[in-house]
Design a protein around this motif. Sequence first.
Motif, mmCIF file in Angstrom:
data_model
loop_
_atom_site.group_PDB
_atom_site.id
_atom_site.type_symbol
_atom_site.label_atom_id
_atom_site.label_comp_id
_atom_site.label_asym_id
_atom_site.label_seq_id
_atom_site.Cartn_x
_atom_site.Cartn_y
_atom_site.Cartn_z
ATOM 1 N N THR A 197 5.988 18.643 37.062
ATOM 2 C CA THR A 197 5.759 17.201 37.285
ATOM 3 C C THR A 197 4.450 16.732 36.670
ATOM 4 O O THR A 197 3.957 15.644 36.967
ATOM 5 N N GLY A 198 3.863 17.554 35.815
ATOM 6 C CA GLY A 198 2.702 17.134 35.048
ATOM 7 C C GLY A 198 1.380 17.207 35.775
ATOM 8 O O GLY A 198 0.471 16.425 35.482
ATOM 9 N N PHE A 199 1.242 18.096 36.691
ATOM 10 C CA PHE A 199 -0.017 18.284 37.431
ATOM 11 C C PHE A 199 -0.540 16.970 38.036
ATOM 12 O O PHE A 199 -1.612 16.479 37.647
ATOM 13 N N PRO A 200 0.202 16.362 38.994
ATOM 14 C CA PRO A 200 -0.326 15.151 39.655
ATOM 15 C C PRO A 200 -1.690 15.459 40.266
ATOM 16 O O PRO A 200 -1.873 16.473 40.929
ATOM 17 N N ALA A 201 -2.666 14.578 40.075
ATOM 18 C CA ALA A 201 -4.044 14.853 40.477
ATOM 19 C C ALA A 201 -4.170 15.150 41.975
ATOM 20 O O ALA A 201 -4.962 16.007 42.389
ATOM 21 N N PHE A 202 -3.403 14.438 42.800
ATOM 22 C CA PHE A 202 -3.530 14.634 44.249
ATOM 23 C C PHE A 202 -3.042 16.007 44.702
ATOM 24 O O PHE A 202 -3.348 16.460 45.805
ATOM 25 N N GLU A 203 -2.275 16.730 43.835
ATOM 26 C CA GLU A 203 -1.740 18.028 44.225
ATOM 27 C C GLU A 203 -2.797 19.132 44.200
ATOM 28 O O GLU A 203 -2.516 20.272 44.563
ATOM 29 N N THR A 204 -4.023 18.786 43.793
ATOM 30 C CA THR A 204 -5.086 19.802 43.866
ATOM 31 C C THR A 204 -5.316 20.260 45.305
ATOM 32 O O THR A 204 -5.862 21.337 45.536
ATOM 33 N N VAL A 205 -4.894 19.411 46.262
ATOM 34 C CA VAL A 205 -5.028 19.799 47.668
ATOM 35 C C VAL A 205 -4.155 21.015 47.974
ATOM 36 O O VAL A 205 -4.469 21.807 48.873
ATOM 37 N N SER A 206 -3.071 21.173 47.228
ATOM 38 C CA SER A 206 -2.219 22.366 47.352
ATOM 39 C C SER A 206 -2.834 23.459 46.482
ATOM 40 O O SER A 206 -2.318 23.822 45.424
ATOM 41 N N PHE A 207 -3.949 23.997 46.955
ATOM 42 C CA PHE A 207 -4.806 24.802 46.080
ATOM 43 C C PHE A 207 -4.140 26.092 45.604
ATOM 44 O O PHE A 207 -4.379 26.550 44.489
ATOM 45 N N VAL A 208 -3.288 26.702 46.435
ATOM 46 C CA VAL A 208 -2.623 27.923 45.985
ATOM 47 C C VAL A 208 -1.541 27.577 44.964
ATOM 48 O O VAL A 208 -1.428 28.222 43.913
ATOM 49 N N GLY A 209 -0.741 26.545 45.283
ATOM 50 C CA GLY A 209 0.292 26.119 44.343
ATOM 51 C C GLY A 209 -0.300 25.691 43.013
ATOM 52 O O GLY A 209 0.254 25.982 41.936
ATOM 53 N N TRP A 210 -1.450 24.993 43.074
ATOM 54 C CA TRP A 210 -2.129 24.555 41.835
ATOM 55 C C TRP A 210 -2.579 25.772 41.027
ATOM 56 O O TRP A 210 -2.437 25.795 39.809
ATOM 57 N N PHE A 211 -3.101 26.795 41.719
ATOM 58 C CA PHE A 211 -3.526 28.011 41.031
ATOM 59 C C PHE A 211 -2.337 28.683 40.354
ATOM 60 O O PHE A 211 -2.437 29.134 39.199
ATOM 61 N N VAL A 212 -1.202 28.730 41.041
ATOM 62 C CA VAL A 212 -0.006 29.336 40.452
ATOM 63 C C VAL A 212 0.443 28.545 39.237
ATOM 64 O O VAL A 212 0.806 29.112 38.189
ATOM 65 N N ALA A 213 0.410 27.213 39.348
ATOM 66 C CA ALA A 213 0.795 26.359 38.211
ATOM 67 C C ALA A 213 -0.130 26.600 37.020
ATOM 68 O O ALA A 213 0.317 26.692 35.862
ATOM 69 N N ASP A 214 -1.440 26.703 37.297
ATOM 70 C CA ASP A 214 -2.412 26.995 36.228
ATOM 71 C C ASP A 214 -2.111 28.336 35.572
ATOM 72 O O ASP A 214 -2.171 28.480 34.340
ATOM 73 N N ALA A 215 -1.785 29.328 36.405
ATOM 74 C CA ALA A 215 -1.496 30.667 35.884
ATOM 75 C C ALA A 215 -0.242 30.648 35.020
ATOM 76 O O ALA A 215 -0.185 31.291 33.947
#
Length: 720
Positions: A197-215
């Motif tokens: 979904t293009g890394f919505p900015a507010f999803e940084t709160v989902s810090f583990v999911g964001w880390f997985v997406a980055d990986a």
Amino acid sequence: MIVQGVVTRPTFWGIGHVGEIVFYALAALSILVFAYGVYRRIDRYTTGQQDWFDRLDELPKRIVTAARVVLSNRTLFDRDTVGGLMHASIMWGFLTLLIGTTILAIDMDIYQPVTAFLGEEQSFFVGDFYLSYSLVLDAMGLLFVVGLSVALYRRYAARKWRLWGKHTGPEDDLFIWALFLLGVGGYLTEGVRILGTGFPAFETVSFVGWFVADALAAGGMSESTAEAVYPVVWWSHSLLALAFVAAVPYGKPFHMLSSYANVVTRDEKAGVRLPGIPADLDADTGAEDIEDFTWKELLDQDACTKCGRCSSVCPAESSGRPLDPRDVILDLKQYREERVAGEAESIDIVADGGTSVIAAETMESCMACMACMDACPVEIEHLSSFTRMNRQLTDQGDVRPNIQDTFDNVMRTGNTFGDAPSARGDWADDLDFEVADARETDIEYLWYVGDYPSYDERNKKVARSLARILEHADIEYGILFEDEKYDGNDIRRLGEEFLYIDLAGHHVEQFEAVDPETIICTDPHSYNTFKNEYPEVEFAEFAEDPLMEFDYDGEWNAEGEIEVLHWTQAVERMVVDGVLNLAGDELDYTVTYHDPCHLGRYNDEYEAPRDLIRATGATLSEMPRNRNDAFCCGGGGGGLWMDHDEETKPSEERMREALEDTDAGDDVEKFVVACPMCMTMYEDGRKTGGYEDDIEIVDVAELLVEAIDTDTDGTPATTE
């Protein structure tokens, strides 16, 4: 679909309406399978016998109390801090994820349809609520995965021995790996969605999911690829979750429900008091068939998580005897399930020789120390099932000859030695004062001396020491002489219930005739049975039985009108009141103390004996296993009357621990006990273990008398 500008996440993104319908159909099916499985489990419990008392009384209070126990993980921290933290992480993580899923379902399937019906569809799964929700679930989900990672390490890398046994099987692997894959799969699904979904900015709160997406992005996955693979990842995670829900009642996951139910229905005095039996001689009181077990005993079997905590503290198991309390419970469960499935023929539950579920020597190995029950985090009442099987062995005549000799001695002479009843008070002949006859004079304290202090030469010295203490305190006390019989505690645990009731009836008649304010006991076994078990006996049901030698038909001490104390409790009060005139510096020994099972674990009395030891001036150095962790001497549950083929006796192991593992080490001069059976077992262990020149076994009473008799010049007088 994401609504532009709304802080939320899409549900069923890329799944489509058909996929959504299929999901709901499968969810309904999994819930139905789950419900049917739970129904079948409960239906099986109804085939069990009625319990001897109401375990569902004050049910709301029981539910709340059990919730405190389970949610705090209090029992899991005992003896294993890492294990407690691990389980707390898994449990709280799992519950949070379950609550989170439930909240989402309420929004999607209840709130949104209701608001749409009322005119304008709304969702509360947006904005700050969504951000808080995502942060909490990511944090608790991570805790869940970390806890499971520790569990996997302990099971497969460290191979913690108590987690493995004859009942360890594929279902244990499936359970832990399914949970781990659910936790990891949830983050993978979240990470793919955030990337897709293009890394919505507010999803940084989902810090583990964001880390997985980055990986994933760093690994070369594009936004379009993530969008394409998301349905596969989502369905994999969803199907595993639904399969897990459906499987809960059919295997190890059921302990998540049965364990809580077991805590709700527990008897807080389990083991301390044993189930009674009906007066009908033809009634089923043993374990002739698996259907003879009560519904609670069946629930115990289902509640077992195979954690092995009971195995790790069992003195019989560690001494090499053929008893593992976990295996006994699980053997019964396995046989029951095989019978229900038609996969097993009917065989004896317990027998000496031949084919049986449990071997007689397994039950004979139990010391009734209750360490297994104290260690069990889900309140399994091992001793209730064990006693049922011991009753079956007694009914069948499958008891060792020396145990049968003990039963015969009690029936003929009223004591386990088989000695003349008239000799019961002879231990007092060497005293320079008269011990009062409680049958002939008014007394405040009735002293129940017990078998070993009355007949065993070593323990007679303890009886004389205690007599001197009571005489020194100048209190009104007396004994029953030949009208005292064996208390019955240990033969009851060996299955001789009717003889126990006969002894109880005899004693309550004597107690009623004497009418003391307080009964004090030399032996913790006597103390336990007088305090906790005699008041539970329905004497009226047995009084008219011609085989019973008593006429008493009332309830004895049901309201605690007569105080029952172990002698250390009574004398500790005298020390506090200054009656014994101890300065607290009379003795200069370094000692260690052994907690008797029936005084400590059974009745939670740990401080009175220690206070008395300190009152003498002796320095107390604790053994590593003390108080509720204390290691049994091996004498309980009839162990005193049996010979076992074991490499190291429990008493020998305890001697080693006293001299090698205490802070004082080999500076320990005296090994202090507060139980006649412990005295006997440790005197034997001191000889067989080669410790005769290293340490002396003394009773607390002997230590006290030595302190009382110490002359002003510091020279101890004789304790005889």
